[in-house]
Design a protein around this motif. Structure first.
Motif, PDB file in Angstrom:
ATOM      1  N   GLU A  51       0.820  -1.209   0.000  1.00 50.57           N
ATOM      2  CA  GLU A  51       0.000   0.000   0.000  1.00 50.57           C
ATOM      3  C   GLU A  51       0.857   1.263   0.000  1.00 50.57           C
ATOM      4  O   GLU A  51       0.344   2.370   0.144  1.00 50.57           O
ATOM      5  CB  GLU A  51      -0.925  -0.009   1.218  1.00 50.57           C
ATOM      6  CG  GLU A  51      -1.949  -1.128   1.162  1.00 50.57           C
ATOM      7  CD  GLU A  51      -2.920  -1.065   2.321  1.00 50.57           C
ATOM      8  OE1 GLU A  51      -2.726  -0.168   3.206  1.00 50.57           O
ATOM      9  OE2 GLU A  51      -3.842  -1.884   2.356  1.00 50.57           O
ATOM     10  N   LYS A  52       2.158   1.131  -0.174  1.00 52.58           N
ATOM     11  CA  LYS A  52       3.055   2.294  -0.235  1.00 52.58           C
ATOM     12  C   LYS A  52       3.662   2.481  -1.629  1.00 52.58           C
ATOM     13  O   LYS A  52       4.539   3.311  -1.817  1.00 52.58           O
ATOM     14  CB  LYS A  52       4.199   2.123   0.778  1.00 52.58           C
ATOM     15  CG  LYS A  52       3.739   2.090   2.232  1.00 52.58           C
ATOM     16  CD  LYS A  52       3.130   3.429   2.648  1.00 52.58           C
ATOM     17  CE  LYS A  52       2.760   3.408   4.126  1.00 52.58           C
ATOM     18  NZ  LYS A  52       2.178   4.705   4.566  1.00 52.58           N
ATOM     19  N   SER A  53       3.195   1.723  -2.618  1.00 51.08           N
ATOM     20  CA  SER A  53       3.765   1.771  -3.969  1.00 51.08           C
ATOM     21  C   SER A  53       3.008   2.772  -4.822  1.00 51.08           C
ATOM     22  O   SER A  53       1.848   3.104  -4.551  1.00 51.08           O
ATOM     23  CB  SER A  53       3.700   0.386  -4.611  1.00 51.08           C
ATOM     24  OG  SER A  53       2.350   0.013  -4.817  1.00 51.08           O
ATOM     25  N   PRO A  54       3.683   3.294  -5.924  1.00 51.47           N
ATOM     26  CA  PRO A  54       3.004   4.220  -6.828  1.00 51.47           C
ATOM     27  C   PRO A  54       1.739   3.612  -7.470  1.00 51.47           C
ATOM     28  O   PRO A  54       0.773   4.335  -7.728  1.00 51.47           O
ATOM     29  CB  PRO A  54       4.078   4.506  -7.883  1.00 51.47           C
ATOM     30  CG  PRO A  54       5.363   4.315  -7.167  1.00 51.47           C
ATOM     31  CD  PRO A  54       5.116   3.187  -6.221  1.00 51.47           C
ATOM     32  N   VAL A  55       1.781   2.303  -7.681  1.00 47.87           N
ATOM     33  CA  VAL A  55       0.591   1.667  -8.272  1.00 47.87           C
ATOM     34  C   VAL A  55      -0.601   1.781  -7.326  1.00 47.87           C
ATOM     35  O   VAL A  55      -1.747   2.042  -7.735  1.00 47.87           O
ATOM     36  CB  VAL A  55       0.897   0.190  -8.598  1.00 47.87           C
ATOM     37  CG1 VAL A  55      -0.351  -0.516  -9.101  1.00 47.87           C
ATOM     38  CG2 VAL A  55       2.009   0.105  -9.611  1.00 47.87           C
ATOM     39  N   PHE A  56      -0.345   1.622  -6.048  1.00 50.66           N
ATOM     40  CA  PHE A  56      -1.434   1.745  -5.077  1.00 50.66           C
ATOM     41  C   PHE A  56      -1.913   3.193  -5.015  1.00 50.66           C
ATOM     42  O   PHE A  56      -3.099   3.481  -4.831  1.00 50.66           O
ATOM     43  CB  PHE A  56      -0.964   1.290  -3.696  1.00 50.66           C
ATOM     44  CG  PHE A  56      -2.076   1.165  -2.706  1.00 50.66           C
ATOM     45  CD1 PHE A  56      -2.942   0.064  -2.746  1.00 50.66           C
ATOM     46  CD2 PHE A  56      -2.308   2.161  -1.756  1.00 50.66           C
ATOM     47  CE1 PHE A  56      -3.988  -0.036  -1.841  1.00 50.66           C
ATOM     48  CE2 PHE A  56      -3.360   2.047  -0.853  1.00 50.66           C
ATOM     49  CZ  PHE A  56      -4.186   0.956  -0.905  1.00 50.66           C
ATOM     50  N   GLY A  57      -0.964   4.126  -5.237  1.00 50.23           N
ATOM     51  CA  GLY A  57      -1.369   5.528  -5.294  1.00 50.23           C
ATOM     52  C   GLY A  57      -2.308   5.791  -6.457  1.00 50.23           C
ATOM     53  O   GLY A  57      -3.259   6.575  -6.350  1.00 50.23           O
ATOM     54  N   TYR A  58      -1.996   5.159  -7.614  1.00 49.61           N
ATOM     55  CA  TYR A  58      -2.896   5.303  -8.774  1.00 49.61           C
ATOM     56  C   TYR A  58      -4.277   4.725  -8.440  1.00 49.61           C
ATOM     57  O   TYR A  58      -5.309   5.245  -8.857  1.00 49.61           O
ATOM     58  CB  TYR A  58      -2.278   4.601  -9.978  1.00 49.61           C
ATOM     59  CG  TYR A  58      -3.095   4.756 -11.241  1.00 49.61           C
ATOM     60  CD1 TYR A  58      -3.244   6.002 -11.846  1.00 49.61           C
ATOM     61  CD2 TYR A  58      -3.746   3.663 -11.811  1.00 49.61           C
ATOM     62  CE1 TYR A  58      -4.005   6.155 -13.002  1.00 49.61           C
ATOM     63  CE2 TYR A  58      -4.509   3.806 -12.962  1.00 49.61           C
ATOM     64  CZ  TYR A  58      -4.634   5.049 -13.566  1.00 49.61           C
ATOM     65  OH  TYR A  58      -5.395   5.198 -14.708  1.00 49.61           O
ATOM     66  N   TYR A  59      -4.330   3.602  -7.622  1.00 45.73           N
ATOM     67  CA  TYR A  59      -5.593   2.998  -7.202  1.00 45.73           C
ATOM     68  C   TYR A  59      -6.394   3.995  -6.379  1.00 45.73           C
ATOM     69  O   TYR A  59      -7.610   4.165  -6.570  1.00 45.73           O
ATOM     70  CB  TYR A  59      -5.278   1.730  -6.396  1.00 45.73           C
ATOM     71  CG  TYR A  59      -6.427   1.229  -5.567  1.00 45.73           C
ATOM     72  CD1 TYR A  59      -7.524   0.600  -6.163  1.00 45.73           C
ATOM     73  CD2 TYR A  59      -6.432   1.394  -4.174  1.00 45.73           C
ATOM     74  CE1 TYR A  59      -8.588   0.155  -5.380  1.00 45.73           C
ATOM     75  CE2 TYR A  59      -7.475   0.943  -3.397  1.00 45.73           C
ATOM     76  CZ  TYR A  59      -8.556   0.324  -4.007  1.00 45.73           C
ATOM     77  OH  TYR A  59      -9.623  -0.116  -3.235  1.00 45.73           O
ATOM     78  N   LEU A  60      -5.683   4.718  -5.502  1.00 42.52           N
ATOM     79  CA  LEU A  60      -6.362   5.711  -4.683  1.00 42.52           C
ATOM     80  C   LEU A  60      -6.914   6.838  -5.549  1.00 42.52           C
ATOM     81  O   LEU A  60      -8.017   7.376  -5.269  1.00 42.52           O
ATOM     82  CB  LEU A  60      -5.397   6.268  -3.630  1.00 42.52           C
ATOM     83  CG  LEU A  60      -4.888   5.272  -2.577  1.00 42.52           C
ATOM     84  CD1 LEU A  60      -3.881   5.950  -1.652  1.00 42.52           C
ATOM     85  CD2 LEU A  60      -6.035   4.671  -1.786  1.00 42.52           C
ATOM     86  N   TYR A  61      -6.142   7.227  -6.620  1.00 42.36           N
ATOM     87  CA  TYR A  61      -6.621   8.269  -7.530  1.00 42.36           C
ATOM     88  C   TYR A  61      -7.909   7.842  -8.219  1.00 42.36           C
ATOM     89  O   TYR A  61      -8.860   8.616  -8.364  1.00 42.36           O
ATOM     90  CB  TYR A  61      -5.523   8.597  -8.550  1.00 42.36           C
ATOM     91  CG  TYR A  61      -6.005   9.458  -9.684  1.00 42.36           C
ATOM     92  CD1 TYR A  61      -6.419  10.787  -9.455  1.00 42.36           C
ATOM     93  CD2 TYR A  61      -6.075   8.966 -10.986  1.00 42.36           C
ATOM     94  CE1 TYR A  61      -6.873  11.582 -10.501  1.00 42.36           C
ATOM     95  CE2 TYR A  61      -6.518   9.755 -12.029  1.00 42.36           C
ATOM     96  CZ  TYR A  61      -6.914  11.064 -11.789  1.00 42.36           C
ATOM     97  OH  TYR A  61      -7.368  11.854 -12.837  1.00 42.36           O
ATOM     98  N   LEU A  62      -7.976   6.555  -8.616  1.00 44.69           N
ATOM     99  CA  LEU A  62      -9.189   6.053  -9.270  1.00 44.69           C
ATOM    100  C   LEU A  62     -10.378   6.096  -8.316  1.00 44.69           C
ATOM    101  O   LEU A  62     -11.534   6.352  -8.733  1.00 44.69           O
ATOM    102  CB  LEU A  62      -8.961   4.631  -9.756  1.00 44.69           C
ATOM    103  CG  LEU A  62      -7.936   4.474 -10.893  1.00 44.69           C
ATOM    104  CD1 LEU A  62      -7.755   3.003 -11.232  1.00 44.69           C
ATOM    105  CD2 LEU A  62      -8.380   5.249 -12.126  1.00 44.69           C
ATOM    106  N   LEU A  63     -10.125   5.892  -7.022  1.00 47.28           N
ATOM    107  CA  LEU A  63     -11.206   5.959  -6.045  1.00 47.28           C
ATOM    108  C   LEU A  63     -11.775   7.368  -5.967  1.00 47.28           C
ATOM    109  O   LEU A  63     -12.984   7.556  -5.780  1.00 47.28           O
ATOM    110  CB  LEU A  63     -10.690   5.526  -4.673  1.00 47.28           C
ATOM    111  CG  LEU A  63     -10.306   4.038  -4.523  1.00 47.28           C
ATOM    112  CD1 LEU A  63      -9.795   3.776  -3.116  1.00 47.28           C
ATOM    113  CD2 LEU A  63     -11.473   3.129  -4.849  1.00 47.28           C
ATOM    114  N   THR A  64     -10.926   8.377  -6.132  1.00 47.37           N
ATOM    115  CA  THR A  64     -11.405   9.768  -6.081  1.00 47.37           C
ATOM    116  C   THR A  64     -12.295  10.076  -7.271  1.00 47.37           C
ATOM    117  O   THR A  64     -13.150  10.971  -7.202  1.00 47.37           O
ATOM    118  CB  THR A  64     -10.245  10.748  -6.053  1.00 47.37           C
ATOM    119  OG1 THR A  64      -9.499  10.654  -7.271  1.00 47.37           O
ATOM    120  CG2 THR A  64      -9.337  10.488  -4.865  1.00 47.37           C
ATOM    121  N   LEU A  65     -12.067   9.381  -8.369  1.00 48.70           N
ATOM    122  CA  LEU A  65     -12.918   9.607  -9.540  1.00 48.70           C
ATOM    123  C   LEU A  65     -14.317   9.022  -9.338  1.00 48.70           C
ATOM    124  O   LEU A  65     -15.300   9.482  -9.942  1.00 48.70           O
ATOM    125  CB  LEU A  65     -12.268   8.991 -10.784  1.00 48.70           C
ATOM    126  CG  LEU A  65     -10.917   9.584 -11.199  1.00 48.70           C
ATOM    127  CD1 LEU A  65     -10.378   8.851 -12.420  1.00 48.70           C
ATOM    128  CD2 LEU A  65     -11.041  11.068 -11.494  1.00 48.70           C
TER     129      LEU A  65
END
Length: 816
Positions: A12-26
């Protein structure tokens, strides 16, 4: 799908997980939720600050970015200039500019990158194109990227004012290459009013282009211009090309072009376009003396195209010229002058390597030389290029009266190769010899100033002989010392040495250089009394040459005493053979020195006595005369005299007395020789030689000669005995032999440690003495002969007579 990712993704600290969080904001746009997800993404970004993915996500989530386009664009610029090449960032930056063109305030490296990306992807908008023209800075110089942006922007938004900006940009940056000519041409077509546009049009026009020039250009440059001559020549070339279609404009420019052509000719300028202009002026009959002088180099200019990009320089050597032409090669093209067809070209690259035959090239004349050469030459007869071309076309190097005018140029030009110049000078002198009224002042000057060192041998010889003809004797003599006597024919040399001998006739010592020169002339069968007299006084050389000198001097009746003595001394010292005695006899009759005379007759006598060489009656006569007058004579002379006397068929009292005296002297000294028995028989008896046999052997006087002999009939019991060197290598052994006695012998010579048998033979005594010989030796021989012949009566008579002699001797002579 997102739920499945959350269950399976552990980091949960990787850039890919960050992109997952960005998709959640959408999916969930509630502000507090978006803020919380943004904070978590920023925490991950702190751990991965180089992740362009996370940075791109934050561009849409951070309030500072999505509410402030300027800050957002600045942040993207920072990432791009630090090396990020993500197309998402390029796309986002361009989108910002597209939405708000005012954000494009300058054309920095970042802006240029984004705009070039847009151009490559063919998405540049008219608004941005307009903004490019609005922000371009015209005074900062030329930058290729800016120029490319301007070109692309103009393709999107083609407006006259934008065309003017491009032209102004190029003019201010001084960009007048052919590649930019289209812009200036378009500017003129649009009738733009831009300072320097007309000049830029001509400056960027292809030198090789022949096409109609816009009238506005023709009118603008009709009277004056600050352009280079090459660009003005392009304009005039195009006007000439269009004279049939626009004769009015040609007429307006004709005087201007004529004046321009004269100015450029005076300056010596030449290229393809000027060549057209010059020919045009020449065809119009504008050839006068002034122009002909100016055109003397221009007419001979050639264009060289080199088909090798490495070549940067060409060196042209022309046989007639002292210095080579060295011309630069620009764009594989060079211009140079060729006056004749006798030349060599070297090609040089930037490293200094030179080539001859391996480089492909083409040479072309820029002007039809044959069409104008003769007219120009006659108007400027003293111009060297015309003269060289004129001489090159002649089949032979012969001159006429009309050519005399340019002789001084050929004789004294500093541009000519000295060797070539000397050859020309020789031809001019040959011409002058056949023209009675030709003034010789220039020839006198040339002979005094010429560089004789660079001349070829035949030409130098001609010039040196000419110096004698023109009476420059000192210079000619100095050159003989420098280049050698063979540089002048003996006949001319005789003239020169005669002058020099007149100056040295009172000298008591020889001038060695002059003496060598005089001898050279004489040995080449050219001489006079002065030459012979000087040589007789001072010359030393090979005997044969001095003998030739002596004979020549005899014919001229010149005193030769000193020469004769030098010859005789040299011959005797060198041990040379004497073929004749004529020279010595002349020396002897004119009072030759006693020492030399005695030495000469001694050598001749010794050769006669030891080597049996022929001796003339004159020499023997001198020896006999000296002997009879009790003058000094050595053994060689006296022995030779005695030997010669032994050959006399008739012996008078005078000869007999000389034989008796000489024989007495040498027999008393123990010097006996075989020829003694050939003397008068009375002397043979007198000196008891009748019972002797002399064995002579000739060898090197240094040799140890050993005689091995045997008296046995079977040749056994050899006796070894050293032979005595009686005189000058004549070794003699004396035997007493009776009739029929035989001695076998062989002779060994030892010299320098080497031993060799050189002679092997036998000797016997077969002499039969006179009948009235009553010696006991004769009686024994008679008994031997009678016994051999079985004449016992004669043998008994001889024995009886011998017994009577023996008894008488006993009674008369008593042993003490």
């Amino acid at each position: 799908m997102l739920d499945s990712f959350k269950r399976t993704w552990k980091d949960e600290k990787s850039p890919v997980f960050g992109y997952y969080l960005y998709l959640l904001t959408l999916m969930e746009r509630e502000p507090s939720y978006v803020d919380r997800m943004t904070n978590e993404i920023e925490l991950i970004f702190r751990d991965y600050p180089e992740s362009s993915l996370l940075f791109w996500i934050l561009l849409f989530l951070k309030e500072d970015y999505y509410n402030n386009s300027f800050h957002k664009l600045k942040a993207i610029e920072n990432w791009v200039m630090n090396g990020c090449t993500s197309p998402y960032l390029y796309l986002e930056a361009y989108y910002l500019m597209l939405q708000e063109p005012y954000l494009l305030t300058k054309l920095g490296k970042f802006e240029i990158r984004i705009l070039r990306w847009a151009i490559r992807n063919q998405v540049l908008s008219k608004e941005l194109a307009t903004q490019i023209f609005d922000i371009i800075e015209l005074n900062k110089g030329f930058h290729k990227a800016e120029y490319q942006l301007l070109c692309a922007a103009y393709e999107v938004e083609k407006k006259p004012e934008y065309l003017g900006l491009i032209c102004s940009y190029l003019i201010r940056a001084q960009r007048f290459d052919v590649r930019y000519h289209t812009w200036f041409e378009m500017g003129i077509e649009e009738k733009l009013r831009i300072t320097g546009l007309y000049e830029a049009y001509l400056l960027s026009l292809d030198d090789r282009a022949i096409r109609a020039v816009p009238k506005i250009i023709q009118m603008y440059f009709q009277y004056d211009s600050n352009l280079s001559y090459r660009k003005m020549a392009i304009l005039y070339n195009n006007i000439i090309a269009s004279k049939k279609t626009d004769p009015e404009m040609y007429g307006k420019y004709q005087k201007t072009m004529g004046r321009f052509a004269m100015e450029q000719a005076e300056l010596g300028h030449m290229d393809d376009n000027l060549a057209v202009l010059y020919e045009e002026m020449l065809d119009l009959g504008l050839i006068d003396e002034e122009l002909s002088h100016c055109m003397s180099r221009i007419l001979f200019t050639h264009k060289l195209n080199v088909f090798d990009a490495r070549i940067v320089r060409v060196i042209i050597y022309q046989k007639q010229l002292k210095e080579p032409q060295i011309v630069p090669v620009t764009d594989q093209t060079a211009y140079f002058q060729l006056y004749t067809n006798d030349y060599v070209m070297l090609f040089e690259d930037e490293k200094g390597h030179r080539y001859i035959s391996s480089i492909a090239y083409r040479i072309e004349n820029l002007i039809n030389l044959d069409k104008y050469l003769e007219r120009c030459r006659k108007l400027a007869v003293n111009e060297l290029p015309y003269i060289l071309a004129y001489l090159d076309k002649k089949k032979s190097l012969s001159f006429t009266k009309e050519d005399e005018e340019f002789f001084p140029v050929l004789l004294f030009s500093n541009d000519l190769d000295k060797s070539y110049q000397a050859g020309i000078a020789q031809a001019i002198m040959n011409y002058a010899e056949n023209v009675k009224d030709y003034p010789k002042n220039d020839l006198h000057r040339y002979l005094q100033e010429a560089d004789y060192e660079t001349m070829s041998q035949p030409v130098r010889q001609y010039m040196m002989e000419s110096l004698v003809v023109y009476q420059y004797f000192d210079l000619a003599y100095d050159l003989v010392q420098t280049f050698g006597m063979d540089q002048m024919t003996p006949a001319t040399g005789l003239t020169l040495v005669s002058v020099m001998l007149e100056r040295h006739k009172e000298d008591n010592d020889a001038d060695e250089p002059l003496l060598r020169f005089v001898a050279y002339v004489f040995l080449n069968k050219k001489y006079n009394d002065a030459v012979l007299t000087y040589l007789c006084r001072f010359y030393h050389g090979p005997t044969e040459q001095m003998q030739r000198l002596w004979r020549a001097a005899q014919e001229f009746g010149i005193q030769t005493f000193e020469l004769e003595e030098r010859i005789l001394v040299q011959m005797m010292y060198a041990g040379e053979e004497f073929s004749e005695d004529e020279l010595f006899l002349h020396y002897y009759k004119t009072g030759g020195r006693e020492l030399v005379v005695l030495a000469y007759i001694t050598l001749r006598a010794r050769a006669y006595f030891v080597k049996d060489e022929k001796i003339t009656g004159n020499i023997m006569g001198i020896i006999r005369e000296r002997y009879q007058h009790h003058m000094d004579l050595n053994d060689a002379c006296k022995l030779a005299l005695l030997k010669a006397l032994s050959t006399e068929l008739k012996v008078n009292d005078n000869i007999y007395k000389m034989e008796d005296a000489l024989l007495s002297e040498y027999t008393s000294r123990g010097m006996n020789f075989a020829f003694f028995k050939k003397l008068d028989k009375h002397l043979v008896y007198k000196y008891h030689l009748y019972d002797k046999v002399f064995l002579e052997h000739c060898a090197d006087p240094r040799t140890h000669v050993v005689l091995n002999y045997s008296r046995d009939e079977d040749g056994e019991n050899f006796i070894r005995e050293d032979m005595v060197n009686v005189y000058a290598g004549i070794f003699v052994k004396t035997f007493v032999l009776f009739f029929g006695d035989v001695v076998q012998y062989y002779i060994a010579e030892e010299l320098d440690g080497q031993v060799a048998v050189t002679e092997s033979n036998r000797i016997s005594n077969n002499d039969v003495l006179a009948k009235n010989d009553t010696s006991r030796f004769h009686l024994i021989n008679q008994m031997l002969i009678s016994a051999t012949l079985q004449d016992y009566n004669s043998e008994f008579v001889s024995m009886k007579q011998y017994a009577e002699y023996e008894e008488t001797t006993k009674n008369l002579f008593k042993l003490l």
